[in-house]
Motif scaffolding. Structure first.
Motif, PDB file in Angstrom:
ATOM      1  N   UNK A   1       0.856  -1.190   0.000  1.00  0.00           N
ATOM      2  CA  UNK A   1       0.000   0.000   0.000  1.00  0.00           C
ATOM      3  C   UNK A   1       0.887   1.233   0.000  1.00  0.00           C
ATOM      4  N   UNK A   2       0.753   2.066  -1.039  1.00  0.00           N
ATOM      5  CA  UNK A   2       1.555   3.293  -1.089  1.00  0.00           C
ATOM      6  C   UNK A   2       0.874   4.395  -0.289  1.00  0.00           C
ATOM      7  N   UNK A   3      -0.462   4.404  -0.270  1.00  0.00           N
ATOM      8  CA  UNK A   3      -1.240   5.282   0.598  1.00  0.00           C
ATOM      9  C   UNK A   3      -2.602   4.615   0.796  1.00  0.00           C
ATOM     10  N   UNK A   4      -3.568   5.333   1.397  1.00  0.00           N
ATOM     11  CA  UNK A   4      -4.863   4.700   1.690  1.00  0.00           C
ATOM     12  C   UNK A   4      -5.592   4.220   0.433  1.00  0.00           C
ATOM     13  N   UNK A   5      -5.266   4.801  -0.727  1.00  0.00           N
ATOM     14  CA  UNK A   5      -6.067   4.508  -1.921  1.00  0.00           C
ATOM     15  C   UNK A   5      -5.313   3.815  -3.042  1.00  0.00           C
ATOM     16  N   UNK A   6      -4.007   3.514  -2.846  1.00  0.00           N
ATOM     17  CA  UNK A   6      -3.209   2.976  -3.946  1.00  0.00           C
ATOM     18  C   UNK A   6      -2.414   1.756  -3.505  1.00  0.00           C
ATOM     19  N   UNK A   7      -2.466   0.693  -4.289  1.00  0.00           N
ATOM     20  CA  UNK A   7      -1.556  -0.421  -4.050  1.00  0.00           C
ATOM     21  C   UNK A   7      -0.588  -0.521  -5.222  1.00  0.00           C
ATOM     22  N   UNK A   8       0.619  -1.022  -4.930  1.00  0.00           N
ATOM     23  CA  UNK A   8       1.624  -1.265  -5.966  1.00  0.00           C
ATOM     24  C   UNK A   8       1.979  -2.744  -5.927  1.00  0.00           C
ATOM     25  N   UNK A   9       2.310  -3.293  -7.092  1.00  0.00           N
ATOM     26  CA  UNK A   9       2.744  -4.690  -7.136  1.00  0.00           C
ATOM     27  C   UNK A   9       3.583  -4.890  -8.388  1.00  0.00           C
ATOM     28  N   UNK A  10       4.380  -5.983  -8.391  1.00  0.00           N
ATOM     29  CA  UNK A  10       5.182  -6.293  -9.571  1.00  0.00           C
ATOM     30  C   UNK A  10       4.553  -7.460 -10.309  1.00  0.00           C
ATOM     31  N   UNK A  11       4.692  -7.439 -11.622  1.00  0.00           N
ATOM     32  CA  UNK A  11       4.126  -8.484 -12.466  1.00  0.00           C
ATOM     33  C   UNK A  11       5.039  -8.585 -13.678  1.00  0.00           C
ATOM     34  N   UNK A  12       5.163  -9.793 -14.223  1.00  0.00           N
ATOM     35  CA  UNK A  12       5.963  -9.934 -15.439  1.00  0.00           C
ATOM     36  C   UNK A  12       5.009  -9.994 -16.622  1.00  0.00           C
ATOM     37  N   UNK A  13       5.019  -8.961 -17.499  1.00  0.00           N
ATOM     38  CA  UNK A  13       4.162  -9.054 -18.681  1.00  0.00           C
ATOM     39  C   UNK A  13       4.672 -10.189 -19.566  1.00  0.00           C
ATOM     40  N   UNK A  14       3.801 -10.769 -20.338  1.00  0.00           N
ATOM     41  CA  UNK A  14       4.152 -11.924 -21.177  1.00  0.00           C
ATOM     42  C   UNK A  14       5.439 -11.657 -21.970  1.00  0.00           C
ATOM     43  N   UNK A  15       6.456 -12.472 -21.730  1.00  0.00           N
ATOM     44  CA  UNK A  15       7.708 -12.344 -22.462  1.00  0.00           C
ATOM     45  C   UNK A  15       8.529 -11.127 -22.096  1.00  0.00           C
ATOM     46  N   UNK A  16       8.162 -10.411 -21.027  1.00  0.00           N
ATOM     47  CA  UNK A  16       8.894  -9.187 -20.698  1.00  0.00           C
ATOM     48  C   UNK A  16       9.658  -9.291 -19.394  1.00  0.00           C
TER      49      UNK A  16
END
Lengths: 322, 407
Positions: A278-293
């Motif tokens: 949670x970056x603040x009350x209204x935003x979450x951040x996460x990591x993801x690998x886009x297909x082939x990236x």
């Protein structure tokens, strides 16, 4: 030709070995040089600031973006990082094939704990006093059938008490009944503000539960089924977690409102395998690998009102910057 | 009993000497380089899968488990083709070459579970193909009274490579780069060096005696050979009662109460003991009988199980148990092949060895799946108790009923 080869086979063999070694050296040196020269791409501005692992430069350096979007690198090299209230936990390789959790307060290294497997999740309580990590335990080879398991450790910096594995906790209640199975796994811890209560995932047989635990009483109680890698919002009213679409489908992120029990999907998160931050009350951040990236950090409105936006490419392990 | 006839070329020392033949040392070098290559990848895969690909760890493990079982059968193919064309080295080159090539496949398939599973399957296929002809080459270039020592030296060198691999991966990740390209390239080069040593320095075995065609029926006929059949059945049953390493270490960590951190060091301890004892126990088996040493190795394994059941704990338990686990490997791994080599004639050597290996590999795979199921339903001690009971029953049956030493 064949006859010549036959007569000179030792010389030909030695010559080809030399060529292979030289080719390998040239390739590795040129790759490393170009990686270091590339430098890191500037990121988008984040109002709260962000700490993350830069996967682009080939050295996994912990980096920061400040609210104006200026990006700086530290000298710390980690597979996973998380920071809260001045305490940073860095999961990294310490010895050949062995990993450690390094805990920093400010710039100073205060404790290292050897880890029994490959790092997966890292978290620090809002006060900076309690640190947790999850690793995959691999035994001699992660390929051994059925050899999959996780270990989750919790370190209390103010008391120095280390729980090497949550499996030590004697009291486990699943849907009100004591769980006696031997094969339990915990992963993905998140803490409340009292530095005693936590949420985590409990996997047993082929089921997963969101569980609530108590560090002093050493108890764990199930909250609901099918929720992994929980992350508690700063106001402690909501939990973000990943959940599988089908039995073997990919994960998606959901936000659960604890008071009402309403579950909201975060659009654009399919294929995620991360513990949201949670970056603040209204935003979450996460990591993801886009297909082939390459792994990329995304942010998403926590109420599911908008789709995910790409924040920093070639980066993982987002953590709010305080 | 057939006697291995190993009339040698000039490089084979007389059987009175205690040095193993040059061919065995060269094949040991090939295995060393190949193991550096494959263990580099094994050490890197968890990080690669989780951090570079962000794939599910569990799915991949299951896929590979299935492939391991399936490609065990390829050993039979490798063995049979090697006997049929009378060129064990050529088949071994194909197997080592295939595994080497798969290192370049990793960057190509990227984050596709199917693709990654396929690359791992091809690597396993290469391993399946090469094992029987390689062991046949070792046995064909060694005098019969030194087979145990020869296989001991080979397995020792193999294990050295397995210990260097993770160190190499660590060095690259720490000092050079964390991106996957260089790791796979360096791993490929080690495998390629192994193939070069095999192609240019190891000589193909020249079969003595008249050329008689080997057909599939001959390989099947080996099953009628009493010694080989009994050896395969006995080794297979013992394999069924063998808990896989990963489970031994997990149970040992719980039973001893030591820090889970030591889990990473336990396989190193087993490998070091194996490395130190493989040659001496191989030599011992040449003197006192290979089957006897192989059997004794499983009695040591029984001791390992009993130690897992208590009443001891602490670091001392870990050290003793891991050491005994290494003794078990040193007394069984190469020694079984040395024993098998004495049972089959030269022209069917690779087929014969592949039958014994396949039986053992399939049994160990079945045991590891079965024990995994036991662990999810039973407490640890009960699961180990089941395995202990099974091992005792098999040991008694082997002594009383199967008696592979009688042929």
């Amino acid at each position: 030709m064949v006859e010549w080869l036959g007569r000179h086979r030792v010389a030909v063999g030695v010559a080809s070995m030399v060529i292979v070694v030289i080719a390998a050296l040239v390739y590795v040196v040129s790759t490393v040089r170009s990686e270091r020269a590339t430098g890191s791409t500037p990121g988008a501005a984040v109002s709260s600031g962000l700490r993350f692992v830069d996967n682009g430069g080939g050295r996994n350096l912990v980096s920061d973006v400040d609210p104006s979007g200026v990006r700086t690198s530290t000298e710390m090299s980690c597979l996973r990082v998380y920071t809260a209230n001045g305490t940073t936990v860095c999961l990294r390789m310490g010895l050949p094939g062995a990993y450690e959790a390094a805990v920093y307060v400010g710039e100073a290294l205060v404790r290292t704990v050897p880890l029994p497997g490959t790092p997966s999740r890292a978290r620090v309580s809002a006060s900076g006093q309690i640190v947790s990590w999850t690793v995959f335990v691999t035994g001699d080879s992660y390929l051994a059938p059925g050899g999959f398991s996780t270990r989750t450790g919790i370190l209390n910096l103010s008391t120095g008490v280390l729980v090497e594995s949550l499996e030590e906790f004697p009291t486990v209640l699943i849907e009100g009944k004591p769980d006696k199975r031997a094969n339990e796994n915990y992963w993905g811890v998140t803490f409340t503000g009292d530095d005693n209560t936590f949420y985590a995932t409990l996997g047993s047989s082929d089921q997963t539960w969101l569980v609530k635990g108590n560090l002093t009483n050493r108890t764990v109680t199930s909250v609901r089924k099918d929720a992994e890698c929980p992350s508690l919002s700063p106001d402690e009213t909501r939990i973000a977690y990943k959940k599988r679409a089908g039995r073997l489908g990919g994960w998606r992120l959901f936000v659960l409102d604890l008071a009402s029990g309403t579950e909201t999907e975060l659009p654009g998160s399919d294929g995620v395998d991360d513990q949201a931050a949670w970056l603040d009350q209204n935003t979450v951040a996460y990591a993801k690998v886009p297909r082939g990236g390459k792994p990329t950090i995304y942010t998403s409105p926590a109420d599911g009102s908008g789709t995910a936006t790409e924040l920093i490419p070639g980066a993982s392990s987002p953590s709010p910057r305080d | 009993m057939y006697v291995a006839s190993t009339r040698g070329r000039g490089s084979v020392p007389p059987s009175a000497g205690s040095r193993v033949p040059t061919t065995v040392v060269l094949l040991g070098t090939v295995s060393l380089l190949t193991d550096v290559s494959s263990e580099m990848v094994t050490a890197f895969l968890p990080v690669y899968v989780i951090f570079n690909l962000q794939m599910s760890y569990l799915q991949l493990g299951l896929l590979d488990g299935i492939y391991t079982g399936a490609t065990a059968v390829l050993r039979l193919v490798g063995g049979h083709v090697s006997d049929r064309i009378r060129r064990p080295k050529a088949v071994a080159v194909a197997g080592y070459g295939l595994s080497a090539a798969t290192r370049l496949g990793f960057p190509l398939v990227g984050a596709s579970a199917g693709g990654l599973g396929g690359v791992l399957a091809l690597d396993r296929a290469g391993k399946g193909l090469r094992t029987a002809p390689r062991d046949a080459l070792i046995s064909l270039s060694t005098p019969a009274d030194q087979l145990g020592a020869a296989f001991g030296v080979h397995r020792m060198m193999d294990t050295v490579g397995a210990l260097i691999g993770p160190l190499a991966t660590f060095a690259v990740l720490t000092w050079l780069t964390t991106s996957p390209g260089p790791i796979f390239m360096i791993s490929f080069c080690f495998a390629l060096l192994g193939v070069i040593v095999l192609v240019f320095f190891v000589r193909e075995h020249r079969f003595t005696g008249p050329r008689t065609a080997v057909v599939f029926r001959d390989a099947l006929g080996l099953l009628r050979h009493r010694g080989l059949r009994r050896t395969t059945v006995a080794a297979g049953l013992l394999g069924l009662a063998t808990i896989s390493d990963a489970f031994v270490f997990v149970v040992l960590q719980r039973a001893s109460g030591v820090s889970p951190t030591l889990l990473a060091l336990m396989p190193v301890g087993t490998a070091l003991t194996f490395l130190v004892l493989a040659t001496p126990l191989g030599r011992l088996s040449d003197r006192v009988g290979r089957w006897r040493v192989f059997f004794a190795g499983h009695v040591v394994l029984l001791a390992v199980y009993l130690l897992l059941l208590g009443p001891f704990d602490g670091l001392a338990l870990v050290i003793v148990t891991v050491a005994l686990h290494g003794v078990f490997y040193a007394a069984t791994d190469g020694v079984l092949m040395a024993h098998g080599a004495t049972l089959v004639p030269e022209r069917l050597r690779a087929s014969g060895l592949s039958i014994v290996q396949t039986g053992q590999a399939l049994a160990r795979f079945a045991s590891s799946v079965g024990f995994g199921v036991l662990l999810t339903t039973l407490p640890f001690t009960a699961a180990v108790l089941v395995a202990t009971g099974a091992l005792v029953a098999v040991l008694v049956a082997v002594v009383l009923v199967i008696r592979p030493e009688v042929s």
